[in-house]
Each structure stands twice: as structure tokens, then as C-alpha cells.
Write a protein that holds these residues in place. Structure first.
Motif, mmCIF file in Angstrom:
data_model
loop_
_atom_site.group_PDB
_atom_site.id
_atom_site.type_symbol
_atom_site.label_atom_id
_atom_site.label_comp_id
_atom_site.label_asym_id
_atom_site.label_seq_id
_atom_site.Cartn_x
_atom_site.Cartn_y
_atom_site.Cartn_z
ATOM 1 N N ASN A 187 -1.159 -3.547 -4.133
ATOM 2 C CA ASN A 187 -2.287 -2.664 -3.871
ATOM 3 C C ASN A 187 -1.950 -1.782 -2.679
ATOM 4 O OD1 ASN A 187 -4.179 -3.647 -5.784
ATOM 5 N ND2 ASN A 187 -4.644 -5.375 -4.456
ATOM 6 N N THR A 188 -2.612 -0.653 -2.610
ATOM 7 C CA THR A 188 -2.539 0.173 -1.421
ATOM 8 C C THR A 188 -3.795 -0.104 -0.597
ATOM 9 O OG1 THR A 188 -3.744 2.028 -2.403
ATOM 10 C CG2 THR A 188 -1.326 1.986 -2.708
ATOM 11 N N GLU B 239 -5.814 2.033 0.210
ATOM 12 C CA GLU B 239 -6.825 2.861 -0.445
ATOM 13 C C GLU B 239 -7.448 2.154 -1.653
ATOM 14 O OE1 GLU B 239 -4.216 5.223 2.045
ATOM 15 O OE2 GLU B 239 -3.715 3.928 0.363
ATOM 16 N N ASP C 294 0.314 -3.311 0.335
ATOM 17 C CA ASP C 294 1.401 -2.701 1.104
ATOM 18 C C ASP C 294 1.018 -2.630 2.566
ATOM 19 O OD1 ASP C 294 3.244 -2.227 -0.914
ATOM 20 O OD2 ASP C 294 2.435 -0.244 -1.385
#
Length: 164
Positions: A130-131, A133, A106
Motif C-alpha cells: 500500500n501507499t 495515500e 511503503d
């Protein structure tokens, strides 16, 4: 003693037969060239100390190429080779070199809303991008001091997109 070299997303796509020499060179330099220069700079600091960990990001397209992105895909495959080769070169000197093979993230410019990114997300096991993080957590795990013998490895951080 950790250096993380992040390379960007793909440039404009198109058939290889219509790819100019300038576009080809720009894609290689923007990706493989950035990785090369980043790794070289990190090694300049780490080799004299006899320790360190270099972590390079690469795209899931280093394992699962797509049509219409040949210059980008070639650069990603080059990054995988760079990581593996340099790991053998500097491993005896105490420096570890690995890569994170990232899927869609993202906000990474790949655009979680474009058709290629959406298809990649749908193909994956977790059915989401995925982020940042997620990628950071993987980087911390790979760079953990407890993984002292892991080098020359491409770690999947792509939500199960590549079935290997």
C-alpha cells in the motif's frame, strides 16, 4: 471530529520461549498501550460533544498472525478487541470507533524489502505494498459522515492479503 491513532510496526522477533518479560511488556505498551491512551484521549474530547469518530490503525497480523512475532501479534489482537469493545461502550453517546487493518505500507518501517513484508505482498491480491495515500483514502472513506452507523468494524486495507 476525527482522531486517528497510528501504532507502529513490530519490534524484533523471536521465539516466545526466549521472549523476556521486558520485551513482552514493551511490545504491548508500544502498540496496545498507544492505542488505549490515544482512544482515551480522543474520547475525552468527543464524549462531552456527543459526536466524533476514532480510527485506530492495526496490522494485518490482527487477522493473520505469524510465528516469531507473538508479542506484536497479541498486541494487534488486543487493538481489535479494544476497538470492538469501546465501540459498544460509546456508540450510544454518538462516538464511532473503527480500525484500519493495514498490510505492508511503503515507508512504514515494516520495510517493504524484508522477507516477511515481501511474502505478505506476494500473498495479496494486488501484489504491491500500500501507499500512504491508499491508507489515507481508506481512512477518509471510513470516517465519512455518511457512514453514521458503522462502528466496531475492522476495515481491510491490505490489498487482499487476508482471505476473509
Amino acid at each position: 471530529d476525527l482522531a486517528v491513532i497510528c501504532v507502529g510496526g513490530p519490534g524484533p522477533g523471536g521465539p516466545l520461549a526466549e521472549t523476556s518479560d521486558e520485551r513482552w511488556q514493551r511490545e504491548l505498551d508500544d502498540h496496545l498501550g498507544v492505542a488505549f491512551r490515544g482512544v482515551r484521549r480522543a474520547l475525552a474530547e468527543m464524549l462531552p460533544r456527543g459526536r466524533g469518530h476514532v480510527l485506530v490503525t492495526t496490522s494485518v497480523e490482527s487477522k493473520l498472525p505469524r510465528a516469531g512475532a507473538t508479542p506484536y501479534v497479541a498486541a494487534q489482537h488486543g487493538i481489535a478487541g479494544l476497538v470492538k469493545s469501546v465501540a459498544h461502550e460509546v456508540g450510544p453517546d454518538g462516538v464511532l470507533v473503527n480500525a484500519l487493518v493495514c498490510g505492508t505500507v511503503d515507508g512504514d518501517g515494516d520495510g517493504a524489502g524484508d522477507a516477511t513484508a515481501l511474502a505478505r505482498i506476494e500473498r495479496g491480491a494486488i501484489k504491491r505494498a500500500n501507499t500512504p495515500e491508499d491508507v489515507a483514502a481508506a481512512a477518509l472513506a471510513v470516517a465519512s459522515p455518511s457512514l453514521r452507523s458503522v462502528t466496531g468494524t475492522l476495515f481491510p486495507v491490505h490489498g487482499g492479503t487476508v482471505p476473509y
